[in-house]
Design an enzyme around this catalytic site. Structure first.
Site, mmCIF file in Angstrom:
data_model
loop_
_atom_site.group_PDB
_atom_site.id
_atom_site.type_symbol
_atom_site.label_atom_id
_atom_site.label_comp_id
_atom_site.label_asym_id
_atom_site.label_seq_id
_atom_site.Cartn_x
_atom_site.Cartn_y
_atom_site.Cartn_z
ATOM 1 N N HIS A 166 50.286 19.640 19.005
ATOM 2 C CA HIS A 166 51.395 20.591 19.167
ATOM 3 C C HIS A 166 51.304 21.843 18.305
ATOM 4 O O HIS A 166 51.612 22.918 18.781
ATOM 5 C CB HIS A 166 52.771 19.939 18.940
ATOM 6 N N ASN A 174 49.602 22.667 27.827
ATOM 7 C CA ASN A 174 49.499 24.136 27.848
ATOM 8 C C ASN A 174 48.320 24.613 28.700
ATOM 9 O O ASN A 174 47.916 25.776 28.612
ATOM 10 C CB ASN A 174 49.313 24.687 26.430
ATOM 11 N N HIS A 197 56.046 20.907 26.561
ATOM 12 C CA HIS A 197 55.802 21.792 27.713
ATOM 13 C C HIS A 197 55.435 21.020 28.983
ATOM 14 O O HIS A 197 55.060 21.631 29.980
ATOM 15 C CB HIS A 197 54.698 22.804 27.387
ATOM 16 N N HIS A 251 48.765 23.418 17.270
ATOM 17 C CA HIS A 251 47.572 24.178 17.691
ATOM 18 C C HIS A 251 46.636 24.509 16.530
ATOM 19 O O HIS A 251 45.591 25.122 16.727
ATOM 20 C CB HIS A 251 47.947 25.478 18.432
#
Ligand code: FE2
Length: 279
Positions: A185, A49, A77, A187
Protein backbone atom coordinates in the site's frame (compact mmCIF):
# COMPACT_ATOMS: atom_id res chain seq x y z
CA UNK A 1 16.22 -38.00 2.61
CA UNK A 2 17.52 -34.46 2.11
CA UNK A 3 16.47 -34.61 -1.53
CA UNK A 4 13.00 -35.81 -0.51
CA UNK A 5 12.55 -32.87 1.86
CA UNK A 6 13.84 -30.47 -0.78
CA UNK A 7 11.04 -31.60 -3.07
CA UNK A 8 8.53 -30.54 -0.44
CA UNK A 9 10.01 -27.04 -0.13
CA UNK A 10 8.17 -24.43 -2.18
CA UNK A 11 9.34 -21.08 -3.50
CA UNK A 12 6.80 -18.32 -3.75
CA UNK A 13 7.22 -14.84 -5.17
CA UNK A 14 5.34 -11.70 -4.27
CA UNK A 15 5.24 -8.58 -6.42
CA UNK A 16 4.40 -5.27 -4.78
CA UNK A 17 1.64 -2.90 -5.88
CA UNK A 18 1.63 -2.85 -9.68
CA UNK A 19 0.95 0.72 -10.81
CA UNK A 20 -0.47 1.23 -14.30
CA UNK A 21 1.02 0.37 -17.67
CA UNK A 22 4.68 0.96 -16.68
CA UNK A 23 4.21 -1.61 -13.89
CA UNK A 24 2.62 -4.14 -16.22
CA UNK A 25 5.34 -3.49 -18.80
CA UNK A 26 8.31 -4.17 -16.51
CA UNK A 27 6.63 -7.36 -15.27
CA UNK A 28 6.13 -8.53 -18.85
CA UNK A 29 9.80 -7.87 -19.56
CA UNK A 30 11.20 -9.67 -16.50
CA UNK A 31 8.87 -12.03 -14.66
CA UNK A 32 9.32 -15.13 -16.82
CA UNK A 33 13.11 -14.92 -16.48
CA UNK A 34 12.99 -14.35 -12.69
CA UNK A 35 10.61 -17.31 -12.23
CA UNK A 36 12.93 -19.55 -14.22
CA UNK A 37 16.16 -18.35 -12.58
CA UNK A 38 14.87 -18.73 -9.03
CA UNK A 39 12.71 -21.83 -9.63
CA UNK A 40 9.58 -20.14 -8.34
CA UNK A 41 6.51 -22.34 -7.91
CA UNK A 42 3.84 -19.71 -7.38
CA UNK A 43 3.53 -15.96 -8.03
CA UNK A 44 1.31 -13.60 -6.04
CA UNK A 45 0.94 -9.90 -6.93
CA UNK A 46 -0.94 -6.93 -5.57
CA UNK A 47 -2.90 -5.47 -8.49
CA UNK A 48 -5.24 -2.85 -7.01
CA UNK A 49 -3.45 -0.04 -8.92
CA UNK A 50 -2.69 -1.98 -12.10
CA UNK A 51 -5.23 -0.19 -14.31
CA UNK A 52 -3.99 3.39 -14.67
CA UNK A 53 -3.33 3.57 -10.94
CA UNK A 54 -6.91 2.93 -9.87
CA UNK A 55 -8.40 -0.56 -9.69
CA UNK A 56 -8.06 -3.54 -11.99
CA UNK A 57 -9.87 -4.28 -15.25
CA UNK A 58 -10.56 -7.76 -16.62
CA UNK A 59 -8.28 -6.99 -19.59
CA UNK A 60 -5.32 -5.94 -17.42
CA UNK A 61 -5.84 -8.86 -15.01
CA UNK A 62 -5.65 -11.29 -17.94
CA UNK A 63 -2.51 -9.53 -19.14
CA UNK A 64 -0.92 -10.12 -15.71
CA UNK A 65 -2.04 -13.77 -15.58
CA UNK A 66 -0.46 -14.26 -19.03
CA UNK A 67 2.84 -12.92 -17.66
CA UNK A 68 2.93 -15.74 -15.09
CA UNK A 69 1.12 -14.24 -12.08
CA UNK A 70 -1.00 -16.92 -10.40
CA UNK A 71 -3.13 -14.88 -8.00
CA UNK A 72 -3.85 -11.15 -7.61
CA UNK A 73 -4.56 -9.43 -4.29
CA UNK A 74 -6.13 -6.01 -3.66
CA UNK A 75 -6.74 -3.27 -1.13
CA UNK A 76 -8.49 0.07 -0.74
CA UNK A 77 -8.54 0.55 -4.55
CA UNK A 78 -10.03 -2.87 -5.28
CA UNK A 79 -13.42 -1.33 -6.10
CA UNK A 80 -12.25 1.53 -8.34
CA UNK A 81 -13.28 -0.50 -11.42
CA UNK A 82 -16.19 -2.06 -9.57
CA UNK A 83 -17.98 -3.87 -12.42
CA UNK A 84 -14.75 -5.48 -13.66
CA UNK A 85 -13.70 -6.33 -10.10
CA UNK A 86 -16.94 -8.15 -9.36
CA UNK A 87 -16.50 -10.17 -12.59
CA UNK A 88 -12.89 -10.96 -11.58
CA UNK A 89 -13.79 -11.94 -8.01
CA UNK A 90 -16.43 -14.32 -9.35
CA UNK A 91 -14.37 -15.90 -12.13
CA UNK A 92 -10.62 -15.50 -11.57
CA UNK A 93 -8.01 -16.01 -8.80
CA UNK A 94 -8.45 -12.44 -7.59
CA UNK A 95 -8.81 -11.53 -3.92
CA UNK A 96 -9.98 -8.42 -2.08
CA UNK A 97 -9.23 -7.77 1.61
CA UNK A 98 -11.03 -10.45 3.61
CA UNK A 99 -11.99 -8.13 6.46
CA UNK A 100 -14.68 -6.33 4.47
CA UNK A 101 -18.05 -6.93 6.14
CA UNK A 102 -20.29 -9.90 5.35
CA UNK A 103 -22.16 -9.58 2.06
CA UNK A 104 -19.36 -7.87 0.12
CA UNK A 105 -18.63 -9.79 -3.14
CA UNK A 106 -15.59 -12.05 -3.36
CA UNK A 107 -13.20 -13.29 -0.72
CA UNK A 108 -9.79 -12.57 0.72
CA UNK A 109 -8.76 -16.18 1.30
CA UNK A 110 -7.89 -18.78 -1.31
CA UNK A 111 -6.30 -22.17 -0.79
CA UNK A 112 -4.25 -23.32 -3.77
CA UNK A 113 -2.48 -26.60 -4.47
CA UNK A 114 1.24 -26.50 -5.34
CA UNK A 115 2.22 -30.11 -5.98
CA UNK A 116 1.27 -31.85 -2.73
CA UNK A 117 1.32 -28.60 -0.70
CA UNK A 118 -1.74 -26.55 0.17
CA UNK A 119 -0.98 -22.83 0.36
CA UNK A 120 -3.47 -20.38 1.86
CA UNK A 121 -3.19 -16.93 0.28
CA UNK A 122 -4.80 -14.23 2.42
CA UNK A 123 -5.44 -10.56 1.68
CA UNK A 124 -6.09 -8.31 4.68
CA UNK A 125 -6.44 -4.55 5.10
CA UNK A 126 -5.34 -2.24 7.91
CA UNK A 127 -7.40 0.37 9.72
CA UNK A 128 -5.71 3.79 9.79
CA UNK A 129 -6.67 5.98 6.74
CA UNK A 130 -8.35 2.97 5.14
CA UNK A 131 -12.00 2.30 4.28
CA UNK A 132 -14.05 1.06 7.22
CA UNK A 133 -13.40 -2.65 7.59
CA UNK A 134 -13.53 -5.24 10.36
CA UNK A 135 -10.66 -5.34 12.85
CA UNK A 136 -7.94 -7.17 10.87
CA UNK A 137 -6.21 -8.56 13.96
CA UNK A 138 -9.24 -10.36 15.40
CA UNK A 139 -10.27 -11.38 11.91
CA UNK A 140 -6.95 -13.00 10.98
CA UNK A 141 -6.74 -14.90 14.28
CA UNK A 142 -10.02 -16.62 13.44
CA UNK A 143 -8.79 -17.49 9.93
CA UNK A 144 -5.42 -18.83 11.13
CA UNK A 145 -7.09 -20.95 13.85
CA UNK A 146 -9.34 -22.51 11.23
CA UNK A 147 -6.42 -23.18 8.87
CA UNK A 148 -4.46 -24.78 11.72
CA UNK A 149 -7.42 -27.05 12.50
CA UNK A 150 -7.48 -28.04 8.82
CA UNK A 151 -3.73 -28.77 9.03
CA UNK A 152 -2.85 -26.08 6.45
CA UNK A 153 0.66 -24.95 7.37
CA UNK A 154 1.63 -22.83 4.36
CA UNK A 155 0.06 -19.42 4.87
CA UNK A 156 0.87 -16.19 3.01
CA UNK A 157 -0.61 -12.81 3.98
CA UNK A 158 -0.64 -9.59 1.95
CA UNK A 159 -1.37 -6.97 4.61
CA UNK A 160 -2.47 -3.81 2.83
CA UNK A 161 -2.00 -1.02 5.36
CA UNK A 162 -0.74 2.54 5.68
CA UNK A 163 0.82 2.36 9.11
CA UNK A 164 4.09 0.55 9.75
CA UNK A 165 3.13 -0.19 13.37
CA UNK A 166 -0.02 -2.06 12.30
CA UNK A 167 2.17 -4.26 10.11
CA UNK A 168 4.70 -4.88 12.90
CA UNK A 169 1.83 -5.75 15.25
CA UNK A 170 0.55 -8.35 12.80
CA UNK A 171 4.01 -9.89 12.57
CA UNK A 172 4.39 -10.07 16.37
CA UNK A 173 0.87 -11.50 16.65
CA UNK A 174 1.40 -14.24 14.07
CA UNK A 175 5.14 -15.05 14.03
CA UNK A 176 5.66 -18.80 14.09
CA UNK A 177 2.09 -19.44 12.93
CA UNK A 178 2.20 -18.25 9.30
CA UNK A 179 4.81 -18.59 6.56
CA UNK A 180 4.96 -14.99 5.35
CA UNK A 181 3.54 -11.52 5.91
CA UNK A 182 4.24 -8.93 3.22
CA UNK A 183 3.05 -5.37 3.62
CA UNK A 184 1.68 -3.36 0.69
CA UNK A 185 0.00 0.00 0.00
CA UNK A 186 2.61 2.67 0.80
CA UNK A 187 4.42 1.95 -2.52
CA UNK A 188 7.76 2.58 -0.78
CA UNK A 189 9.78 -0.53 0.00
CA UNK A 190 11.24 -0.89 3.49
CA UNK A 191 14.57 -2.56 4.28
CA UNK A 192 13.48 -4.62 7.28
CA UNK A 193 13.12 -8.08 5.80
CA UNK A 194 13.41 -10.74 8.47
CA UNK A 195 12.47 -14.31 9.24
CA UNK A 196 11.41 -14.85 12.83
CA UNK A 197 10.24 -18.26 14.08
CA UNK A 198 9.78 -19.32 10.45
CA UNK A 199 7.71 -16.29 9.43
CA UNK A 200 9.12 -14.13 6.61
CA UNK A 201 8.20 -10.47 7.11
CA UNK A 202 8.67 -7.15 5.34
CA UNK A 203 6.81 -3.99 6.35
CA UNK A 204 6.31 -2.94 2.72
CA UNK A 205 7.52 -4.63 -0.42
CA UNK A 206 7.24 -1.42 -2.46
CA UNK A 207 5.55 -0.76 -5.77
CA UNK A 208 6.22 -1.93 -9.30
CA UNK A 209 5.85 0.99 -11.70
CA UNK A 210 7.27 4.50 -12.23
CA UNK A 211 9.87 5.49 -9.65
CA UNK A 212 10.77 9.09 -10.61
CA UNK A 213 7.64 10.82 -9.31
CA UNK A 214 5.20 10.57 -6.37
CA UNK A 215 4.54 6.90 -5.57
CA UNK A 216 3.96 6.00 -9.22
CA UNK A 217 1.88 9.05 -10.17
CA UNK A 218 2.84 12.19 -12.12
CA UNK A 219 4.14 14.76 -9.64
CA UNK A 220 2.27 17.90 -10.81
CA UNK A 221 -1.13 17.28 -9.19
CA UNK A 222 0.27 15.95 -5.86
CA UNK A 223 2.57 19.03 -5.68
CA UNK A 224 -0.35 21.37 -6.44
CA UNK A 225 -2.43 19.61 -3.79
CA UNK A 226 0.38 19.91 -1.23
CA UNK A 227 0.86 23.63 -1.95
CA UNK A 228 -2.77 24.72 -2.24
CA UNK A 229 -4.97 22.00 -0.80
CA UNK A 230 -6.68 21.77 -4.19
CA UNK A 231 -6.67 18.34 -5.78
CA UNK A 232 -7.22 16.85 -9.22
CA UNK A 233 -7.05 13.49 -10.88
CA UNK A 234 -3.73 11.69 -10.43
CA UNK A 235 -2.18 10.25 -13.59
CA UNK A 236 0.30 7.48 -14.26
CA UNK A 237 3.10 8.90 -16.49
CA UNK A 238 3.54 7.54 -20.01
CA UNK A 239 7.32 7.73 -19.86
CA UNK A 240 9.32 7.23 -16.71
CA UNK A 241 12.12 5.44 -14.93
CA UNK A 242 10.64 2.20 -13.63
CA UNK A 243 11.18 -0.37 -10.92
CA UNK A 244 9.97 -3.90 -10.26
CA UNK A 245 10.04 -5.11 -6.65
CA UNK A 246 9.64 -8.79 -5.89
CA UNK A 247 10.14 -10.87 -2.75
CA UNK A 248 11.14 -14.51 -3.07
CA UNK A 249 10.41 -16.75 -0.12
CA UNK A 250 11.45 -20.37 0.43
CA UNK A 251 9.06 -22.34 2.64
CA UNK A 252 9.81 -25.81 4.02
CA UNK A 253 7.47 -28.79 4.35
CA UNK A 254 6.23 -27.55 7.76
CA UNK A 255 5.22 -24.16 6.41
CA UNK A 256 8.27 -22.42 7.91
CA UNK A 257 10.16 -19.91 5.81
CA UNK A 258 13.89 -20.63 5.82
CA UNK A 259 15.16 -18.12 3.28
CA UNK A 260 13.91 -14.91 1.75
CA UNK A 261 15.26 -12.14 -0.41
CA UNK A 262 14.05 -9.23 -2.45
CA UNK A 263 14.94 -8.33 -6.02
CA UNK A 264 14.67 -4.79 -7.32
CA UNK A 265 14.92 -4.44 -11.09
CA UNK A 266 15.56 -0.93 -12.40
CA UNK A 267 14.48 -0.05 -15.96
CA UNK A 268 14.86 -3.67 -17.12
CA UNK A 269 18.62 -3.38 -16.58
CA UNK A 270 20.14 -3.14 -13.12
CA UNK A 271 19.22 -5.73 -10.54
CA UNK A 272 19.74 -5.36 -6.78
CA UNK A 273 19.22 -8.32 -4.45
CA UNK A 274 18.86 -7.89 -0.69
CA UNK A 275 18.72 -10.84 1.69
CA UNK A 276 16.78 -11.05 4.91
CA UNK A 277 18.06 -11.77 8.39
CA UNK A 278 16.99 -15.09 9.91
CA UNK A 279 16.33 -14.67 13.64
FE1 FE2 B 1 -3.65 0.79 -1.50
Amino acid sequence: MIEENKEKEISIAFIGDIVGRPGRKIIKANLERVVEEHKIDFVIANGENASHGFGLTVKNANELFNCGIDIITGGNHSWDKKKDMITLLESKPVLRPDNYPEGVPGSGVKIVEIGNVQLAVINLMGLYTMPQVLNPFNHILEIVEKLEKDNIKHIFIDFHAEVTAEKRILMQLLKGRVSAICGTHTHVGTDDQEITDGTYYVTDIGMTGCRDNVIGMESDIPIKKALTGLGGHFNVPNNCKSIMQIAIIKIDEDGKSNDGFKIKIYDDKEEVISHCIVN
